[in-house]
Motif scaffolding. Structure first.
Motif, PDB file in Angstrom:
ATOM      1  N   ILE A  12     -13.863  64.882  62.328  1.00 18.61           N
ATOM      2  CA  ILE A  12     -14.173  65.664  63.516  1.00 18.61           C
ATOM      3  C   ILE A  12     -13.412  66.977  63.407  1.00 18.61           C
ATOM      4  O   ILE A  12     -12.184  66.986  63.253  1.00 18.61           O
ATOM      5  CB  ILE A  12     -13.748  64.914  64.799  1.00 18.61           C
ATOM      6  N   ALA A  13     -14.152  68.091  63.454  1.00 15.02           N
ATOM      7  CA  ALA A  13     -13.505  69.387  63.389  1.00 15.02           C
ATOM      8  C   ALA A  13     -12.976  69.761  64.764  1.00 15.02           C
ATOM      9  O   ALA A  13     -13.550  69.364  65.785  1.00 15.02           O
ATOM     10  CB  ALA A  13     -14.508  70.434  62.923  1.00 15.02           C
ATOM     11  N   ALA A  14     -11.889  70.488  64.778  1.00 11.54           N
ATOM     12  CA  ALA A  14     -11.324  70.892  66.061  1.00 11.54           C
ATOM     13  C   ALA A  14     -10.480  72.132  65.876  1.00 11.54           C
ATOM     14  O   ALA A  14      -9.750  72.261  64.900  1.00 11.54           O
ATOM     15  CB  ALA A  14     -10.459  69.768  66.629  1.00 11.54           C
ATOM     16  N   GLY A  15     -10.599  73.053  66.812  1.00  7.44           N
ATOM     17  CA  GLY A  15      -9.785  74.262  66.770  1.00  7.44           C
ATOM     18  C   GLY A  15      -8.348  73.962  67.152  1.00  7.44           C
ATOM     19  O   GLY A  15      -7.409  74.537  66.632  1.00  7.44           O
ATOM     20  N   ARG A  16      -8.217  73.050  68.095  1.00 12.60           N
ATOM     21  CA  ARG A  16      -6.876  72.692  68.544  1.00 12.60           C
ATOM     22  C   ARG A  16      -6.785  71.182  68.661  1.00 12.60           C
ATOM     23  O   ARG A  16      -7.744  70.524  69.042  1.00 12.60           O
ATOM     24  CB  ARG A  16      -6.581  73.329  69.900  1.00 12.60           C
ATOM     25  N   VAL A  17      -5.628  70.689  68.339  1.00 13.43           N
ATOM     26  CA  VAL A  17      -5.412  69.238  68.399  1.00 13.43           C
ATOM     27  C   VAL A  17      -4.110  68.983  69.164  1.00 13.43           C
ATOM     28  O   VAL A  17      -3.092  69.615  68.885  1.00 13.43           O
ATOM     29  CB  VAL A  17      -5.318  68.624  66.987  1.00 13.43           C
ATOM     30  N   ALA A  18      -4.189  68.108  70.119  1.00 18.18           N
ATOM     31  CA  ALA A  18      -2.992  67.757  70.897  1.00 18.18           C
ATOM     32  C   ALA A  18      -2.640  66.302  70.649  1.00 18.18           C
ATOM     33  O   ALA A  18      -3.485  65.426  70.769  1.00 18.18           O
ATOM     34  CB  ALA A  18      -3.252  67.989  72.386  1.00 18.18           C
ATOM     35  N   LEU A  19      -1.397  66.065  70.278  1.00 19.76           N
ATOM     36  CA  LEU A  19      -0.959  64.693  70.010  1.00 19.76           C
ATOM     37  C   LEU A  19      -0.407  64.066  71.284  1.00 19.76           C
ATOM     38  O   LEU A  19       0.570  64.547  71.856  1.00 19.76           O
ATOM     39  CB  LEU A  19       0.116  64.669  68.929  1.00 19.76           C
ATOM     40  N   CYS A  20      -1.042  62.998  71.715  1.00 20.64           N
ATOM     41  CA  CYS A  20      -0.573  62.239  72.883  1.00 20.64           C
ATOM     42  C   CYS A  20      -0.499  60.778  72.491  1.00 20.64           C
ATOM     43  O   CYS A  20      -1.040  59.916  73.174  1.00 20.64           O
ATOM     44  CB  CYS A  20      -1.523  62.419  74.058  1.00 20.64           C
ATOM     45  N   ALA A  21       0.142  60.499  71.384  1.00 18.04           N
ATOM     46  CA  ALA A  21       0.072  59.173  70.788  1.00 18.04           C
ATOM     47  C   ALA A  21       1.324  58.342  71.039  1.00 18.04           C
ATOM     48  O   ALA A  21       1.490  57.282  70.450  1.00 18.04           O
ATOM     49  CB  ALA A  21      -0.192  59.289  69.297  1.00 18.04           C
ATOM     50  N   ALA A  22       2.196  58.821  71.889  1.00 19.94           N
ATOM     51  CA  ALA A  22       3.392  58.067  72.288  1.00 19.94           C
ATOM     52  C   ALA A  22       4.073  57.440  71.064  1.00 19.94           C
ATOM     53  O   ALA A  22       4.481  58.158  70.150  1.00 19.94           O
ATOM     54  CB  ALA A  22       3.057  57.039  73.361  1.00 19.94           C
ATOM     55  N   GLY A  23       4.141  56.103  71.016  1.00 19.77           N
ATOM     56  CA  GLY A  23       4.889  55.407  69.963  1.00 19.77           C
ATOM     57  C   GLY A  23       4.403  55.672  68.558  1.00 19.77           C
ATOM     58  O   GLY A  23       5.116  55.426  67.586  1.00 19.77           O
ATOM     59  N   HIS A  24       3.168  56.162  68.421  1.00 19.25           N
ATOM     60  CA  HIS A  24       2.620  56.408  67.083  1.00 19.25           C
ATOM     61  C   HIS A  24       2.724  57.868  66.644  1.00 19.25           C
ATOM     62  O   HIS A  24       2.156  58.243  65.619  1.00 19.25           O
ATOM     63  CB  HIS A  24       1.154  55.979  67.027  1.00 19.25           C
ATOM     64  N   THR A  25       3.438  58.685  67.388  1.00 18.70           N
ATOM     65  CA  THR A  25       3.454  60.115  67.074  1.00 18.70           C
ATOM     66  C   THR A  25       4.023  60.399  65.683  1.00 18.70           C
ATOM     67  O   THR A  25       3.528  61.272  64.972  1.00 18.70           O
ATOM     68  CB  THR A  25       4.233  60.881  68.155  1.00 18.70           C
TER      69      THR A  25
END
Ligand SMILES: Cc1cc2nc3c(=O)[nH]c(=O)nc-3n(C[C@H](O)[C@H](O)[C@H](O)COP(=O)(O)OP(=O)(O)OC[C@H]3O[C@@H](n4cnc5c(N)ncnc54)[C@H](O)[C@@H]3O)c2cc1C
Ligand SMILES: [Zn+2]
Lengths: 92, 412, 955
Positions: B224-237
């Motif tokens: 999946i292409a994306a211009g911006r990516v935000a990590l909200c993965a808590a314990g898996h960051t």
């Protein structure tokens, strides 16, 4: 309650031990020579893998010795335990 | 049972008739949010509602809001010690106060107050310090002596004969609890309705970076292409950061919680104690909800060890002898991402277009709307929200930590 | 006293049978009414025998509910117990009847008993080669096979009697008895009855709860713990946890009188109770038939066996032969009654849809068997995965990383023969041996199986019998009042996973944790979503398997035993002097010693005066002491302390500070050099263990080449601080050999000598600024030395003092206390201890951090003194400091906070220590402390307020 194989005493309950974080992070030879970034890495950055992790434990309420363990953080399986100064196993 | 009384479970609010679609992922989005927990969903909601950015996907490896969001003990408060933290959590608390209306969803947000007990002279000093700082910061906070504690929560044992007697406590009346699923689902419904794609069973397995800039993600359901990516993965960051080629000062630990059976109301507020380590509230249905500290070692197992629970029960009975014959019904664990100073990391990452929201550790539920709003702002403007500035990654280099546990405050 | 009821008080008690003791009668009360039962009854069986059908009401809809199961799977019959013990909420099916029991039905929500719980609880550890969970046929066989190898075996079962499902089927009585007897002969085998294994954790660590006294009622011996937690570490585990029958969702499937078929059967065989007079049996597998036959044999009229399967097979033939009407290919579509069951509606089932005319069958009992759910909860907890077995219509164990094997019906086995053979093989394997013919023969030869008629018909998946109306009374989870309509709303809302469905509807979250409802929920949801049951799976099973009382888990760690209490060798001395104690970590330390009529302030003022003007003494034994020995001890301490230690001369003492690697203060204390290769390090009371751990960590993990050994000697020395201008006079009287002049025994030196005839180490150190000594003696002589000091000091008015006075004295001198004036964010420089931070040493732990941008900032928070303008105003410790008056609107910028605050007799005023941003630059400035609604003006001062020249320390 993990069963942790102390290389000096044998397998014992986790409650007898203290966790000491990632193993094999030597104190820098010459901290003064490090940049702030490098020093920050030593202070605060530790491996946090999902999988095998070489880590330190201390058998606090028994032999009081520190030693190293390789544990899979995804399953808690202890893959190896070895004394300080001994070479760790090669985990692929 | 006398006829005519309403059954105890009769009046709890229901979920709405429609929640969200289950779309297939598109090939590309303006923004991809990794992690469909509370923070990811709140970020999506605010991106859409506050910034008009709706070409957004939330990618969740499991089921929506099935991580820490589904596992936490839902304590909400803003009485943190340091100004920087208090500002963020108070910002969130203000959002909480309008969230049910904003989302048109019963969140069971209940401002029943939170008590933090003090058991030693040093606890008292630390407590007063926090109360005084909060008051000057514009946050409701009170110091209560032991009798004051009993007035707020009559079942707390304040006997001076206790092993660690209650000497008093801090009290934040506006603090409280909410129902985590309702919160997550309300945010999800809002984001979905605004056009955000919520994609479950979609694990991010790689992050594409070209020339120092993020270009997309690889997932178990395709690239999946994306211009911006935000990590909200808590314990898996940490795992995700490794995919993008950098490291973070995070350690992922199990944190456990448990509930009792449903009980008639006995506990009107939320009580937390660090010295006799446990925290307890009684949820709307009647179950006691409780937790304590993290398990010592890092793990991604979503389960902890039982001696941690046993100690917590001993603490619970020290404070609440009346709980003796309550039963532990269910225990579980989450994976919490803990930083060296017990404060979050929010803002830019070493990769352009890739934003961080992690390190909320044991206490990020209360931040949910705030974290979402702050991260959405950060993503939308490619610039940290003013409240996020103290929580940048480079504080670990300069030493300007926001040390919430060093300062003996409680982090939940 | 409830009067003795006539036997007609047990209208449903069968004339014979059951494992109850009919020779004795027990009286009990339920919902205020007196009843009787027999030893061996549960509350549920006794109520059924007495004809009590409604036991409780449901939580959401308030519908009448009766007994539905027979054990821990019970979803309906929730009760609260008031006597002879108190319980907030338990199931009537698991309460063993005892004399004088007082219970009340509950509407799905418990009520905590008010009074204190007088019972004792404890925990024990068990280690075994093989743990067998469940003492049904498979478990008994496994335990026997393992025990015969000589292995250490633990067998646990939640019931009071071994036998498991055998008991409820009236099968193989003597087989079970023989197995029990043989097990009793193995000294290495421990059989735990009334013991539920409730948790399965990593590395084969399992937890079990043994209920030891509840069944004895008021006769329970007071010295026996009520409940005991077993912490079991097992080499291998055999799970023989059986299976739970599952209900079927049809209209009004919750009425009192509706019951699991296996439960009804168990009431007949175990308790001699007929579940009703006229029964309908509704089944989707063979299990309904033996239940029907058993009931019929016990005298209950079986009005119909309704089998959802068109081809009912051999069993149907048996039933017909016995004269029982069988309606194959039919289903129960609804029930009537007000509220208890009076009739059942039956229709033909075609392609899952009821069709044709409705037959109404009068009945007071409806037995239901929707198939069996293997009890895989512990297996799942162990990390095991499940698979759906379509032939058995069940989720069965797949694989697990741990050393565990699942046998018997928990693994999906059907017949007794299978279960016993499986069990025996697994038991032997668990004990590392192959099972021999001998194991499988003799005692372990399977008993005759009443349910094995040499051929049955396969079960069919039947989750839901669609009704004419909205399925609002098709209950899926009886305890949470969750219906098919609720599940339909949830799937309609867009939810498609079991975890979401559970949360939307609350199915499976009640007291029974979905024991009967879990798989049914999956089945119904799969039906609604049009997917395979296997695709949906189950929700995660989490510990505990059955609810565990808080008190049992807290065990003995309550009250005084919650955390060990540490007292010094001088504790009795303090008690004799009426000390008020302060908790410092685990220690009890004297806080102050009030005289009659004195409050704390007066006592502290008096103690302070004695120390400053005459002589005073305190117990300083709790300070941590570490003996550091070895050729490299000096090098080692140089690396850990901020200042230079290796240059210290034997006989001398140096104050030192330790930092964490991040540069923040970790601890401080004095270091004595006791020999060229030996130091005695003292730590703060709270950090004694942490500092030793810290040293060991560095030594063992970073510098193993250093020849250094550390040992805690905190409890090997008792320490008395003797303080004040007259301290020398007192000490010389007791230690005549000790040089008294400061030239011969200077400040920051130590000497070995005898004090009051006891070998002692005396240090000239001072935490008060006064002439002072620390007298260290072996703890068993401490009371003698303390009393000798008291006597020798009496002419000078010697006064014992506590921690509060110690704090006032040290604060007057500006000495910080780690943990009070620091909080983990404070450097030595912040504290004004820059003089103790070596500039010369190339490195020490923390040094590099002091050079970081933020740590090197000149305007950090620094320790200063604050003097309130009003000499009587005592500032609150923890109070914040601000620059300006009046206060601006919040958020108000803050400069720092007050760490210590006291009234000083010596200064004739109040004062405080505070960490203030750029504090040293502000000395002399006026700033403010908000106290309530007032702003208290204060002046910033250098932290050393008393005797800044240090003139007093030599007396
Ligand atoms: C037992 C417990 C008690 C707690 N109590 C409190 C409390 O009382 N008060 C409080 O304020 N906070 C509390 N917390 C902390 C709080 O739950 C968390 O800080 C907060 O939920 C974290 O944000 P989140 O909701 O987005 O996390 P999560 O819900 O964990 O969301 C992260 C999501 O990312 C997904 N993910 C991870 N990797 C990938 C990948 N590669 N691809 C796709 N998706 C991925 C995960 O599956 C997960 O759903 C508690 C936590 C726990 C575990
Ligand atoms: Zn050891």
């Amino acid at each position: 309650m993990l069963l942790i194989p102390c290389p000096w005493c044998g397998p014992r309950d986790e409650a007898e031990f203290t966790y000491g974080g990632q193993a094999h992070v030597p104190y820098p030879r010459d901290p003064a020579a490090l940049t702030d970034e490098e020093w920050a890495r030593y202070l605060f950055f530790r491996d946090n893998p999902k999988g095998p992790h070489a880590e330190r434990w201390c058998h606090t309420i028994s032999c009081r010795r520190w030693f190293n363990v390789v544990r899979d953080t995804a399953t808690n399986e202890v893959l190896a335990a070895y004394r300080i100064g001994e070479a760790g196993p090669v985990i692929s | 049972m006398s006829a005519g009384t309403r059954p105890p479970g009769a009046d709890l609010p229901e979920h709405p008739d429609h929640l969200w679609r289950e779309p297939d992922p598109k090939r590309s989005y303006d923004v991809v949010i990794v992690g469909g927990g509370g923070h990811g969903l709140a970020t999506a909601h605010y991106l859409a509602r506050a910034h008009g950015i709706t070409n957004v996907a939330v990618l969740e490896r499991g089921w929506l809001a099935g991580g820490n969001m589904a596992r936490n003990t839902t304590i909400i408060r803003s009485n943190y010690l340091w100004d920087e933290s208090a500002a963020v959590y108070e910002f969130a608390l203000k959002l909480w106060e309008g969230l049910e209306a904003e989302l048109d969803y019963p969140l069971l947000f209940s401002q029943r107050g939170v008590l933090n007990l003090a058991h030693s002279l040093q606890d008292v000093r630390d407590s007063v310090r926090r109360v005084e700082a909060n008051r000057l910061g514009g946050i409701d906070a009170e110091w209560l002596d032991a009798d004051g504690v009993r007035e707020v929560c009559p079942i707390v044992d304040i006997s001076p004969a206790a092993r660690y007697p209650v000497l008093g406590g801090t009290y934040q009346p506006r603090a409280g609890i909410a129902k985590h699923d309702h919160v997550a689902w309300a945010l999800a419904r809002s984001a979905d309705a605004a056009g955000v794609d919520l994609i479950q069973g979609c694990e991010v397995t790689g992050i594409d970076v070209r020339g120092g800039r993020v270009t997309g993600v690889r997932t178990t359901r395709g690239s999946i292409a994306a211009g911006r990516v935000a990590l909200c993965a808590a314990g898996h960051t940490s795992v995700l950061a490794a995919m993008a080629g950098f490291e973070l000062p995070l350690q992922s630990h199990p944190l456990q919680a448990l509930v009792s059976e449903l009980l008639e109301p006995v506990h009107p507020t939320v009580v937390m104690s660090n010295a006799v380590h446990v925290y307890v509230s009684q949820a709307h249905k009647g179950e006691l909800v409780m937790g304590a500290g993290i398990d010592a070692y890092t793990a991604y197992t979503q389960r902890g060890a039982f001696h941690v629970v046993e100690r917590q029960m001993a603490a619970a009975l020290e404070l609440f002898p009346v709980f003796a014959r309550a039963h532990v019904l269910r225990t579980w664990g989450g994976i919490v991402d803990v930083t060296p100073d017990a404060s979050p990391i929010v803002g830019r990452s070493p990769v352009a277009g890739l934003y961080l929201n992690c390190g909320w550790g044991t206490g990020g539920f209360k931040a949910t709307p705030g974290a979402g709003a702050i991260l959405a702002h950060t993503v939308a403007h490619d610039e940290p929200h003013p409240l996020a500035r103290p929580f940048s990654l480079d504080r670990f280099t300069t030493g300007a930590l926001v040390d919430e546990h060093g300062a003996a405050a409680v982090a939940h | 006293m409830p009067r003795q009821l006539p036997s007609s008080a047990h209208p449903f008690r069968l004339p014979t049978g059951g494992r109850i003791d009919r020779s004795r009668t027990l009286t009990f009360r339920f919902d205020g009414v007196a009843y009787t039962g027999h030893p061996g009854d549960t509350l549920a069986s006794a109520l059924l025998a007495c004809g009590v059908r409604q036991v409780a009401t449901s939580i959401k809809l308030g519908r009448a509910r009766g007994v539905f199961g027979v054990g821990s799977e019970e979803p309906n019959a929730l009760v609260r117990i008031e006597a002879p013990y108190a319980e907030a909420m338990v199931t009537a099916t698991t309460v063993e009847l005892c004399e004088g029991l007082v219970a009340f039905g509950l509407p799905g929500r418990g009520r905590l008993p008010d009074g204190p719980d007088p019972a004792r609880y404890d925990a024990v550890y068990a280690h075994c080669d093989v743990l067998v969970v469940g003492a049904g046929p498979a478990g008994l066989a496994a335990a026997l096979a393992a025990a015969r190898t000589g292995a250490r075996v633990v067998l646990a079962d939640e019931n009071g009697e071994l036998g498991g499902s055998l008991l409820g089927r009236g099968a193989a009585d003597d087989w079970g008895a023989r197995a029990r007897d043989e097990l009793a002969g193995f000294p290495q085998t421990r059989v735990l009855r009334r013991t539920t294994v409730f948790g399965y954790y990593d590395d084969n660590y399992l937890l079990a709860l043994e209920r030891r006294t509840a069944h004895l009622g008021a006769a329970a011996p007071a010295h026996v713990s009520r409940e005991r937690v077993w912490r079991i570490r097992a080499g291998r585990v055999v799970l023989a946890t059986g299976a739970h029958e599952r209900p079927i969702a049809f209209a009004d499937n919750d009425r009192p009188g509706v019951m699991l078929a296996s439960a009804a059967r168990a009431y007949v065989h175990r308790f001699g109770v007929a579940p009703g007079r006229r029964a309908v049996v509704f089944t989707a597998c063979d299990s309904g038939y033996p239940a029907a036959l058993d009931l019929a044999a016990a005298g209950t009229e079986v009005a119909a066996i309704v089998d959802a399967r068109p081809q009912a097979g051999l069993w149907a033939q048996r039933a017909r032969d016995a004269g029982l009407p069988v309606r194959a290919g039919h289903a129960v579509t609804g029930t009537s009654g007000d509220p208890c069951l009076t009739s059942v509606a039956v229709r033909e089932l075609r392609d899952g849809e009821p069709t044709g005319p409705v037959a109404v069958v009068d009945a007071d009992t409806l037995l239901v068997s929707g198939g069996w759910n293997p009890t895989v909860h512990l297996f799942s907890q162990a990390g095991g995965t499940l698979r759906h077995d379509p032939a058995r219509v069940a989720f069965v164990p797949r694989e697990c990383r741990q050393a565990v094997e699942v046998v018997g019906s928990a693994a999906g086995a059907f017949t007794l023969a299978e279960c016993v053979a499986d069990g025996a093989r697994a038991g032997a394997r668990a004990a590392n041996r192959e099972a021999t013919e001998a194991d499988l023969g003799h005692v372990l030869a399977p008993p005759p199986d009443p349910d094995d008629i040499g051929g049955g018909a396969p079960p069919v998946p039947l989750w839901l019998v669609p009704g004419p109306d909205e399925p609002r009374t098709h209950f899926v989870d009886l305890q949470r009042d969750v219906t098919v309509a609720d599940l339909r709303r949830a799937t309609g809302a867009g939810l498609s996973g079991v975890e979401h469905l559970k949360r939307y509807t609350t199915a499976g979250t009640a007291h029974d944790q979905g024991r009967t409802s879990g798989v049914l929920t999956t089945g119904v949801a799969a039906h609604l979503l049009g997917v395979e049951v296997s695709a949906l799976g189950t929700t995660t099973y989490r510990p505990p398997y059955t609810p565990v009382p808080f008190a049992a888990l807290a065990g003995r760690d309550r009250g005084a035993l919650h955390d060990p209490v540490r007292v010094t060798a001088l504790h009795d001395q303090h008690l004799a002097r009426d000390a008020v104690f302060e908790n410092v970590g685990q220690w009890k330390r004297p806080w102050y010693y009030p005289l009659a009529g004195e409050d704390m302030a007066a006592a502290v003022a008096r103690e302070c005066r004695a120390a400053r003007e005459g002589v005073a003494f305190m117990d300083a034994s709790t300070l941590g002491k570490i003996d550091v020995q070895g050729a490299d001890a000096g090098v080692f301490l140089d690396r850990l302390y901020t200042n230079m230690i290796s240059t210290l001369k034997p006989g001398r003492i140096r104050y030192g500070v330790m930092c964490r690697a991040d540069g923040m203060v970790l601890d401080d204390g004095t270091v004595l050099r006791t020999a060229d290769d030996r130091f005695l390090v003292t730590t703060t009371t709270g950090n004694a263990a942490a500092v030793l751990d810290w040293m060991e960590e560095w030594l063992q993990t970073e510098w193993p080449q250093l020849r250094v050994h550390c040992a805690s000697v905190t409890e090997q020395w008792a320490t008395v601080a003797l303080v004040g201008p007259r301290s020398r006079d007192v000490l010389s009287a007791l230690a005549p050999q000790l040089p008294s002049s400061s030239d011969d025994f200077p400040f920051m030196a130590w000497r070995d000598t005898r004090v009051a005839g006891v070998a002692a180490r005396v240090c000239r150190i001072s935490f008060s600024g006064e002439l002072a000594y620390e007298i260290n003696v072996p703890p068993w002589y401490a009371p003698h030395v303390w009393e000798a000091i008291a006597r020798a000091g009496a002419p000078y008015g010697i006064t014992p003092y506590g921690t509060e006075t110690m704090h006032v004295l040290r604060a007057e001198k500006g000495y910080p206390v780690v943990g009070q004036d620091t909080d983990g964010t404070v450097t030595p420089q912040d504290l004004g201890l820059g003089w103790a931070v070596s500039a010369k040493k190339r490195d020490f732990v923390g040094k590099r951090s002091h050079a970081r941008a933020d740590t090197a900032r000149p305007d950090r928070k620094q320790l200063v003194a604050l003097l309130p303008d009003d000499r009587h105003t005592l500032l609150p410790e923890g109070g914040q400091v601000v620059a300006d008056a009046p206060l601006p609107a919040p958020p108000v910028p803050m400069l720092g906070h007050i760490t210590s605050s006291y009234r000083s007799t010596a200064l004739g005023r109040t004062f405080a220590l505070a960490l203030v941003r750029g504090g040293r630059e502000r000395v002399g400035q006026r700033i403010y402390v908000p106290v309530g609604s007032v702003l208290v003006p204060v002046t910033v001062a250098e932290p050393v307020l008393y005797d800044p020249e240090g003139a007093r320390r030599d007396g």
